[in-house]
Design a protein around this motif. Structure first.
Motif, PDB file in Angstrom:
ATOM      1  N   ALA A 109       0.858  -1.183   0.000  1.00  0.00           N
ATOM      2  CA  ALA A 109       0.000   0.000   0.000  1.00  0.00           C
ATOM      3  C   ALA A 109       0.894   1.233   0.000  1.00  0.00           C
ATOM      4  CB  ALA A 109      -0.921   0.007   1.212  1.00  0.00           C
ATOM      5  N   HIS A 110       0.321   2.383  -0.341  1.00  0.00           N
ATOM      6  CA  HIS A 110       1.083   3.631  -0.427  1.00  0.00           C
ATOM      7  C   HIS A 110       0.539   4.596   0.631  1.00  0.00           C
ATOM      8  CE1 HIS A 110       3.561   6.653  -2.501  1.00  0.00           C
ATOM      9  NE2 HIS A 110       2.558   7.496  -2.282  1.00  0.00           N
ATOM     10  N   HIS A 111       1.212   4.643   1.777  1.00  0.00           N
ATOM     11  CA  HIS A 111       0.693   5.477   2.863  1.00  0.00           C
ATOM     12  C   HIS A 111       1.841   5.881   3.789  1.00  0.00           C
ATOM     13  CE1 HIS A 111      -2.735   7.226   4.814  1.00  0.00           C
ATOM     14  NE2 HIS A 111      -2.548   6.569   5.954  1.00  0.00           N
ATOM     15  N   TRP A 112       1.574   6.030   5.074  1.00  0.00           N
ATOM     16  CA  TRP A 112       2.596   6.365   6.074  1.00  0.00           C
ATOM     17  C   TRP A 112       2.028   6.003   7.441  1.00  0.00           C
ATOM     18  CZ3 TRP A 112       1.888  10.718   9.540  1.00  0.00           C
ATOM     19  CH2 TRP A 112       0.704  11.439   9.306  1.00  0.00           C
ATOM     20  N   SER A 113       2.853   6.120   8.485  1.00  0.00           N
ATOM     21  CA  SER A 113       2.410   5.745   9.822  1.00  0.00           C
ATOM     22  C   SER A 113       2.968   6.712  10.853  1.00  0.00           C
ATOM     23  CB  SER A 113       2.839   4.308  10.159  1.00  0.00           C
ATOM     24  OG  SER A 113       4.261   4.223  10.199  1.00  0.00           O
ATOM     25  N   ALA A 114       2.275   6.823  11.981  1.00  0.00           N
ATOM     26  CA  ALA A 114       2.726   7.606  13.139  1.00  0.00           C
ATOM     27  C   ALA A 114       1.635   7.586  14.191  1.00  0.00           C
ATOM     28  CB  ALA A 114       3.051   9.048  12.768  1.00  0.00           C
ATOM     29  N   ARG A 115       2.053   7.525  15.468  1.00  0.00           N
ATOM     30  CA  ARG A 115       1.125   7.696  16.595  1.00  0.00           C
ATOM     31  C   ARG A 115       1.476   8.941  17.391  1.00  0.00           C
ATOM     32  NH1 ARG A 115      -3.588   4.605  17.334  1.00  0.00           N
ATOM     33  NH2 ARG A 115      -3.366   4.546  19.601  1.00  0.00           N
ATOM     34  N   SER A 116       2.697   9.472  17.218  1.00  0.00           N
ATOM     35  CA  SER A 116       3.141  10.645  17.969  1.00  0.00           C
ATOM     36  C   SER A 116       4.098  11.439  17.096  1.00  0.00           C
ATOM     37  CB  SER A 116       3.796  10.218  19.288  1.00  0.00           C
ATOM     38  OG  SER A 116       4.943   9.424  19.038  1.00  0.00           O
ATOM     39  N   THR A 117       4.815  12.370  17.689  1.00  0.00           N
ATOM     40  CA  THR A 117       5.672  13.262  16.903  1.00  0.00           C
ATOM     41  C   THR A 117       7.035  12.669  16.577  1.00  0.00           C
ATOM     42  OG1 THR A 117       6.485  14.293  18.955  1.00  0.00           O
ATOM     43  CG2 THR A 117       4.574  15.310  17.878  1.00  0.00           C
ATOM     44  N   ASP A 118       7.384  11.543  17.183  1.00  0.00           N
ATOM     45  CA  ASP A 118       8.747  11.034  17.018  1.00  0.00           C
ATOM     46  C   ASP A 118       8.806   9.616  16.446  1.00  0.00           C
ATOM     47  OD1 ASP A 118       7.728   9.691  19.171  1.00  0.00           O
ATOM     48  OD2 ASP A 118       9.418  10.072  20.519  1.00  0.00           O
ATOM     49  N   ASP A 119       7.699   9.141  15.854  1.00  0.00           N
ATOM     50  CA  ASP A 119       7.710   7.756  15.373  1.00  0.00           C
ATOM     51  C   ASP A 119       7.195   7.634  13.945  1.00  0.00           C
ATOM     52  OD1 ASP A 119       5.040   8.265  15.814  1.00  0.00           O
ATOM     53  OD2 ASP A 119       4.630   6.426  16.918  1.00  0.00           O
ATOM     54  N   LYS A 120       7.368   8.673  13.153  1.00  0.00           N
ATOM     55  CA  LYS A 120       6.849   8.635  11.794  1.00  0.00           C
ATOM     56  C   LYS A 120       7.526   7.518  11.003  1.00  0.00           C
ATOM     57  CE  LYS A 120       5.761  11.460   7.756  1.00  0.00           C
ATOM     58  NZ  LYS A 120       5.814  12.819   7.142  1.00  0.00           N
ATOM     59  N   ASN A 121       6.688   6.698  10.368  1.00  0.00           N
ATOM     60  CA  ASN A 121       7.129   5.606   9.494  1.00  0.00           C
ATOM     61  C   ASN A 121       8.009   4.578  10.212  1.00  0.00           C
ATOM     62  OD1 ASN A 121       5.695   6.819   7.422  1.00  0.00           O
ATOM     63  ND2 ASN A 121       7.494   7.808   6.524  1.00  0.00           N
ATOM     64  N   LYS A 122       7.796   4.432  11.504  1.00  0.00           N
ATOM     65  CA  LYS A 122       8.526   3.403  12.253  1.00  0.00           C
ATOM     66  C   LYS A 122       7.801   2.053  12.217  1.00  0.00           C
ATOM     67  CE  LYS A 122      11.893   6.068  13.712  1.00  0.00           C
ATOM     68  NZ  LYS A 122      11.987   6.495  15.127  1.00  0.00           N
ATOM     69  N   THR A 123       6.550   2.057  11.794  1.00  0.00           N
ATOM     70  CA  THR A 123       5.787   0.822  11.664  1.00  0.00           C
ATOM     71  C   THR A 123       5.230   0.730  10.244  1.00  0.00           C
ATOM     72  OG1 THR A 123       3.732   1.861  12.423  1.00  0.00           O
ATOM     73  CG2 THR A 123       5.141   0.845  14.102  1.00  0.00           C
ATOM     74  N   LEU A 124       4.852  -0.473   9.839  1.00  0.00           N
ATOM     75  CA  LEU A 124       4.463  -0.702   8.448  1.00  0.00           C
ATOM     76  C   LEU A 124       2.947  -0.588   8.265  1.00  0.00           C
ATOM     77  CD1 LEU A 124       5.570  -1.565   5.621  1.00  0.00           C
ATOM     78  CD2 LEU A 124       4.962  -3.913   6.263  1.00  0.00           C
ATOM     79  N   TRP A 125       2.544   0.073   7.202  1.00  0.00           N
ATOM     80  CA  TRP A 125       1.153   0.118   6.750  1.00  0.00           C
ATOM     81  C   TRP A 125       0.984  -0.947   5.667  1.00  0.00           C
ATOM     82  CZ3 TRP A 125       5.026   3.534   6.452  1.00  0.00           C
ATOM     83  CH2 TRP A 125       5.587   3.768   5.178  1.00  0.00           C
ATOM     84  N   THR A 126      -0.201  -1.505   5.561  1.00  0.00           N
ATOM     85  CA  THR A 126      -0.360  -2.625   4.648  1.00  0.00           C
ATOM     86  C   THR A 126      -1.813  -2.785   4.212  1.00  0.00           C
ATOM     87  OG1 THR A 126       0.111  -5.007   4.384  1.00  0.00           O
ATOM     88  CG2 THR A 126      -0.717  -4.303   6.521  1.00  0.00           C
ATOM     89  N   GLY A 127      -2.000  -3.427   3.062  1.00  0.00           N
ATOM     90  CA  GLY A 127      -3.298  -3.939   2.646  1.00  0.00           C
ATOM     91  C   GLY A 127      -3.316  -5.438   2.873  1.00  0.00           C
ATOM     92  N   PHE A 128      -4.471  -6.064   2.632  1.00  0.00           N
ATOM     93  CA  PHE A 128      -4.625  -7.483   2.915  1.00  0.00           C
ATOM     94  C   PHE A 128      -5.485  -8.164   1.855  1.00  0.00           C
ATOM     95  CE2 PHE A 128      -4.500  -5.256   7.014  1.00  0.00           C
ATOM     96  CZ  PHE A 128      -3.512  -5.936   7.703  1.00  0.00           C
ATOM     97  N   THR A 129      -5.169  -9.417   1.601  1.00  0.00           N
ATOM     98  CA  THR A 129      -6.062 -10.329   0.896  1.00  0.00           C
ATOM     99  C   THR A 129      -6.317 -11.515   1.805  1.00  0.00           C
ATOM    100  OG1 THR A 129      -5.282  -9.727  -1.323  1.00  0.00           O
ATOM    101  CG2 THR A 129      -6.334 -11.878  -1.082  1.00  0.00           C
ATOM    102  N   ILE A 130      -7.589 -11.886   1.965  1.00  0.00           N
ATOM    103  CA  ILE A 130      -7.935 -13.137   2.637  1.00  0.00           C
ATOM    104  C   ILE A 130      -8.367 -14.122   1.558  1.00  0.00           C
ATOM    105  CG2 ILE A 130      -9.375 -14.306   4.335  1.00  0.00           C
ATOM    106  CD1 ILE A 130      -9.816 -11.686   5.738  1.00  0.00           C
ATOM    107  N   THR A 131      -7.645 -15.218   1.432  1.00  0.00           N
ATOM    108  CA  THR A 131      -8.042 -16.252   0.476  1.00  0.00           C
ATOM    109  C   THR A 131      -9.230 -17.007   1.061  1.00  0.00           C
ATOM    110  OG1 THR A 131      -6.493 -17.878   1.397  1.00  0.00           O
ATOM    111  CG2 THR A 131      -5.690 -16.474  -0.384  1.00  0.00           C
TER     112      THR A 131
END
Length: 303
Positions: A154-176
């Motif tokens: 996916a094309h996005h970004w992540s953050a929960r506070s001011t010092d953790d931008k893009n420290k975790t991965l954003w994702t899409g999903f497929t369930i077979t």
């Protein structure tokens, strides 16, 4: 194409939108599939005796600070007390309108669902006493025979506070799934617009969940979220049988009027000559019994 134009600052959203909450069945067996829009990107999918939630958020505000931030204008379409036992949670990323700590704590204590998410989010969840399975794009989590969760780009970004931008991965999903896959884009901007084509390689998509809102900020189109035009393109790339438009009309995150995304979706579907009953929006609490895939499901469905 309105979504690509600069728009003037709109009048304020209504303080609330009346809804009628629904009470989902406890379980839905076999290849029957029932979906309920709870609000924003939260959808309950019931099929194969499996209850799945996408990005469960029941919070009143999209904010880390009590009393500050966008208020929810549509109440959850299913009251938490009426929510059936949840087996599987797809958690796309850590933004507050997708990761509701209070709700996740309660849900984990009540149901202990299998929670799947992108790399790094498992560490945060563990700090809340919640177990999860985290993977990189291309990863797999096995649910049971014939049912797996695949992690899509996916094309996005992540953050929960001011010092953790893009420290975790954003994702899409497929369930077979027997009878055709479920695809959830999570939050995604257009990027290279190849992620839909990539997800289609996993097999026929019976039902897709695609964002259509929160696209205008400061009068311009952002690159953080796709709008209806890109969502229709992704729907076509996925060769999906049906799709639900989400990420609109719940929290006032950007500048567009509350009802602009569904209006633009209808226009985009008409331009693409796609039947509107195949790519819908629902009111919060609205339910949709998803039809089976057409026999020629490996090819684009008829328009």
């Amino acid at each position: 194409m309105l979504e690509g134009k600069v728009i003037e600052r709109h009048r304020a959203w209504p303080a609330s939108v009346p809804i009628t909450p629904s009470i989902p069945p406890r379980t839905v067996g076999g290849e029957t599939m029932l979906v309920t829009w709870i609000g924003h990107s939260t959808v309950l999918i019931q099929t194969q005796s499996l209850n799945v939630l996408t990005d469960p958020v029941w919070a009143d505000r999209d904010s880390p600070v009590k009393g500050i931030g966008p208020l929810r204008v549509r109440a959850p379409g299913v009251r938490y007390a009426d929510l059936p036992h949840i087996d599987l949670v797809l958690l796309s990323h850590d933004h507050y309108d997708h990761m509701d700590e209070h709700l996740l704590r309660h849900l984990w204590a009540r149901d202990h669902p299998l929670i799947v998410t992108g790399l790094g989010n498992d560490i945060r969840l563990a700090s809340w006493g919640i177990a999860s399975q985290a993977r990189d794009w291309g990863g797999v989590v096995h649910v049971r025979p014939g049912i797996d969760v695949l992690f899509d780009r996916a094309h996005h970004w992540s953050a929960r506070s001011t010092d953790d931008k893009n420290k975790t991965l954003w994702t899409g999903f497929t369930i077979t799934l027997p009878g055709g896959n479920l695809y959830y884009a999570g939050d995604t901007g257009p990027g290279d617009m190849r992620w839909g084509t990539e997800a289609a390689r996993h097999g026929p998509v019976r039902f897709a969940i695609l964002p259509i809102g929160a696209i205008h900020a400061d009068g311009k189109v952002t690159g953080n979220h796709i709008g209806p035009t890109e969502a229709v393109t992704a729907f076509d790339q996925l060769h999906a049988g049906t799709a639900l438009g989400v990420h609109w009309g719940t929290f006032e995150l950007t500048d567009e009027p509350i009802d602009l995304p569904p209006t633009l979706l209808a226009q985009s579907l008409a331009r693409a000559q796609i039947a509107p009953d195949r790519f819908r929006v629902l009111e919060a609490g609205g339910q949709w019994s998803i039809p089976p895939l057409a026999p020629s499901s490996s090819s684009p469905a008829p328009r």
